[in-house]
Design an enzyme around this catalytic site. Structure first.
Site, mmCIF file in Angstrom:
data_model
loop_
_atom_site.group_PDB
_atom_site.id
_atom_site.type_symbol
_atom_site.label_atom_id
_atom_site.label_comp_id
_atom_site.label_asym_id
_atom_site.label_seq_id
_atom_site.Cartn_x
_atom_site.Cartn_y
_atom_site.Cartn_z
ATOM 1 N N PHE A 1 0.853 -1.193 0.000
ATOM 2 C CA PHE A 1 0.000 0.000 0.000
ATOM 3 C C PHE A 1 0.885 1.238 0.000
ATOM 4 O O PHE A 1 1.956 1.245 0.616
ATOM 5 C CB PHE A 1 -0.898 0.036 1.245
ATOM 6 C CG PHE A 1 -2.001 -0.974 1.207
ATOM 7 C CD1 PHE A 1 -3.251 -0.653 0.708
ATOM 8 C CD2 PHE A 1 -1.772 -2.268 1.664
ATOM 9 C CE1 PHE A 1 -4.255 -1.598 0.664
ATOM 10 C CE2 PHE A 1 -2.777 -3.219 1.630
ATOM 11 C CZ PHE A 1 -4.022 -2.892 1.128
ATOM 12 N N HIS B 1 2.338 4.855 -2.260
ATOM 13 C CA HIS B 1 3.250 5.063 -3.391
ATOM 14 C C HIS B 1 3.792 6.474 -3.338
ATOM 15 O O HIS B 1 3.077 7.396 -2.969
ATOM 16 C CB HIS B 1 2.515 4.842 -4.720
ATOM 17 C CG HIS B 1 3.433 4.602 -5.851
ATOM 18 N ND1 HIS B 1 4.013 5.616 -6.572
ATOM 19 C CD2 HIS B 1 3.916 3.441 -6.368
ATOM 20 C CE1 HIS B 1 4.801 5.093 -7.488
ATOM 21 N NE2 HIS B 1 4.764 3.781 -7.390
ATOM 22 N N ARG C 1 -1.611 0.771 -12.271
ATOM 23 C CA ARG C 1 -1.426 -0.604 -12.746
ATOM 24 C C ARG C 1 -2.288 -1.609 -11.996
ATOM 25 O O ARG C 1 -2.443 -2.757 -12.408
ATOM 26 C CB ARG C 1 0.051 -0.992 -12.592
ATOM 27 C CG ARG C 1 0.995 -0.066 -13.325
ATOM 28 C CD ARG C 1 2.408 -0.150 -12.810
ATOM 29 N NE ARG C 1 2.528 0.281 -11.421
ATOM 30 C CZ ARG C 1 3.662 0.274 -10.717
ATOM 31 N NH1 ARG C 1 4.767 -0.131 -11.283
ATOM 32 N NH2 ARG C 1 3.678 0.676 -9.459
ATOM 33 N N ASP D 1 2.301 -4.157 -6.193
ATOM 34 C CA ASP D 1 2.763 -5.329 -5.452
ATOM 35 C C ASP D 1 1.636 -6.025 -4.700
ATOM 36 O O ASP D 1 1.760 -7.205 -4.360
ATOM 37 C CB ASP D 1 3.869 -4.937 -4.464
ATOM 38 C CG ASP D 1 5.107 -4.481 -5.190
ATOM 39 O OD1 ASP D 1 5.440 -5.099 -6.206
ATOM 40 O OD2 ASP D 1 5.730 -3.496 -4.756
#
Ligand code: COA
Length: 396
Positions: free
Chosen positions: A265, A267, A276, A318
Site C-alpha cells: 500500500f 506510493h 497498474r 505489489d
C-alpha cells in the site's frame, strides 16, 4: 543564515527528461512510449513491450520474430552461471543469486575490455547486452526456485514464447493459457515506471560511464529493498500472518497500533491509487477463478477495503501481484526476482537513454557535521598552511 531547500528523498525533484514512460498521478495513468500500459497488457506479448521500451515503437511482425529468435538463442542457463549460482548459499535471498549471476554475465561479456574507458559501449552493443540479459533472466530465476526445492533445471522449449517458456522452466509443465496470460500481463505491468529508485540507481551508475551490467547489478540491489521491489514478497508474508479474511480487523488494529507499514500500500507518486492495480487485479481474479481460491480474493478485498477506509492509502502493484504469483506456484522468495526479469527491460531502456545525452549525476549536500577541528599536535606543512590561509581569506 537561510535554510537550504533540501528535498529529502529527492521527493518532487525533476532531474531529467525521459521519453521511456510517463507516470501521471493526476489522471492515474502510465504510458510506455505513449501507449497506456493497460492497452499493452491486454494486447501485447511481453517481448513486444520490451522492444517498444528499447526502440520507441512496437515491433513489426518481422522485428518481433527477430527479437524472439534472439531471445530463444540465449534462453539456456550457461554452465558457469549455474555454477556461480550454486556458490550462493541456498538460504541466501534469491535476489543475491540474481545479482551474482548478472555480475558474472557482465564480467564474462566484457572480458578483454582493455580499460574502463571502453566499457560503456555503443547503442548497438548495449541493445545486444539488454536482449541477452532479458533472455537469460528467466533461466536464472527459474533455476533459483528449482534449486531451493532440490530440483534439477529444466531446459527451455523453443515452441513456447517468453512467458510460457518462463513458466515451463520453473514448473516443468505446460501452463494453461489463462495462467500464461496473467503472468504475461504482470511482466508488462512491472516492466517500467520512470525514475523509481532502481531505475534512478541504474542511471546514476551509467552517468559515470560505467557499463550496462554494473548499472543493472546496482539496480537489482536497489530493487531488493522492501520499500521498493521487495514489497511484493512482503505482501505474502502479511497474508500468511493474517491467515483468513475474518482476522483482518484485529490484525490491522494491532499493526496500526504498532505503526507498521502495510506492504503493498502507498506510493511515492500515486497518492490516489496506482494505475497498474486494476489490470493486475483483473489478472488475479482470473487466477482466483482458475485455481478456485475464493479465500484469497476474500482476504485481498477485506484488507484493501479496511486499510483504505482507515488510512486513505491505496494498494500499489505489489498488492495484487504477490497473491497472483503465489497462486501460479512461485515461492514467495521468487517474487522480487520476477520483478527483476520484467524491469530489466525498463532499466536497460533508461541506461541507453542516459548514455545518449549523458551528464554525470552528482547532487550537492548540506554539511551538518562538527565544525572544523584539528589533530592535537599536528603542525601544518607549507602547502597545508597556504590552503588554510586562502580559506581564512575567503571566509573574510
Ligand atoms: C511506497 C512508500 C515508501 C511511499 O512512501 P512516501 O511517498 O515517502 O510516503 P510516506 O512514507 O511519507 O507516507 C506518508 C504517510 O503515510 C503513511 N504510509 C504510507 N504508506 C503506508 C503503508 N503502506 N502503511 C502504513 N502507513 C503508510 C506513512 O507512515 C506516513 O505517515 P505519517 O505522515 O504519519 O508519517 C510507502 O508508501 C511505503 O512504505 N509503502 C509500503 C511499501 C510498498 O508497498 N512499497 C512498494 C512501492 S511500489
Amino acid at each position: 543564515m537561510t535554510e537550504p531547500d533540501i528535498k529529502k528523498g529527492l521527493a518532487g525533484v525533476v532531474v531529467d527528461y525521459t521519453a521511456v514512460s510517463k507516470v501521471n498521478p493526476e489522471t492515474n495513468s502510465l504510458l510506455y512510449r505513449g501507449y497506456p500500459v493497460q492497452e499493452l497488457a491486454a494486447t501485447q506479448p511481453f517481448e513486444a513491450v520490451a522492444y517498444l521500451l528499447w526502440h520507441g515503437e512496437l515491433p513489426t511482425d518481422v522485428q518481433l520474430a527477430q527479437l524472439r529468435a534472439t531471445e530463444r538463442a540465449y534462453r539456456h542457463l550457461p554452465a558457469d552461471v549455474r555454477a556461480a549460482i550454486d556458490l550462493v548459499p541456498i538460504d541466501a535471498h534469491p535476489m543475491d543469486e540474481v545479482r551474482t549471476a548478472v555480475s558474472l554475465i557482465g564480467a564474462r561479456d566484457l572480458a578483454g575490455t582493455g580499460s574502463v574507458l571502453d566499457v560503456s559501449g555503443s547503442e548497438e552493443e548495449n541493445l545486444a547486452r539488454s536482449v541477452r540479459l532479458f533472455a537469460m533472466l528467466p533461466a536464472i530465476v527459474a533455476y533459483g526456485q528449482r534449486r531451493r526445492r532440490g530440483l534439477q533445471p529444466v531446459a527451455p522449449r523453443d515452441d513456447l514464447d517468453y512467458a510460457a517458456n518462463f513458466l515451463w522452466m520453473t514448473f516443468d509443465e505446460t501452463a494453461d493459457d489463462v495462467v500464461v496470460d496473467a503472468f504475461n500481463r504482470s511482466m508488462i505491468l512491472y516492466a517500467e515506471h520512470s525514475f523509481n529508485a532502481s531505475t534512478f540507481t541504474a542511471r546514476v551508475v551509467t552517468s559515470t560511464l560505467s557499463d550496462l551490467y554494473s548499472a543493472v547489478v546496482a539496480a537489482i540491489g536497489a530493487l531488493k529493498g522492501p520499500l521498493h521491489g521487495g514489497a511484493n514478497e512482503a505482501v505474502l508474508h502479511i497474508f500468511d500472518e493474517i491467515g483468513t479474511a475474518e482476522n483482518v480487523g484485529p490484525w490491522l488494529d494491532q499493526a496500526l497500533a504498532e505503526k507498521r507499514k502495510i506492504m503493498g500500500f502507498g506510493h511515492r507518486v500515486y497518492k490516489r491509487g496506482d494505475s497498474r492495480v486494476p489490470t493486475m487485479k483483473a489478472a488475479l481474479d482470473t487466477l482466483v477463478e482458475h485455481y478456485d481460491r475464493p479465500d484469497v480474493a476474500a482476504l485481498y478485498d477485506t484488507l484493501e477495503s479496511e486499510f483504505v477506509s482507515r488510512k486513505g492509502i491505496y494498494p500499489n502493484l505489489d498488492y495484487p501481484s504477490g497473491p497472483a504469483y503465489n497462486l501460479i506456484g512461485f515461492d514467495t522468495l521468487t517474487f522480487t526476482p520476477l520483478f527483476v526479469a520484467a524491469r530489466v527491460t525498463g532499466w536497460t531502456a533508461h541506461i541507453m537513454e542516459q548514455l545518449a545525452s549523458n551528464a554525470l549525476i552528482r547532487p550537492l549536500s548540506e554539511y551538518n557535521g562538527p565544525d572544523e577541528r584539528h589533530i592535537e599536535g599536528y603542525v601544518p606543512d607549507a602547502a597545508h598552511q597556504a590552503t588554510a590561509d586562502r580559506e581564512e581569506e575567503a571566509a573574510g
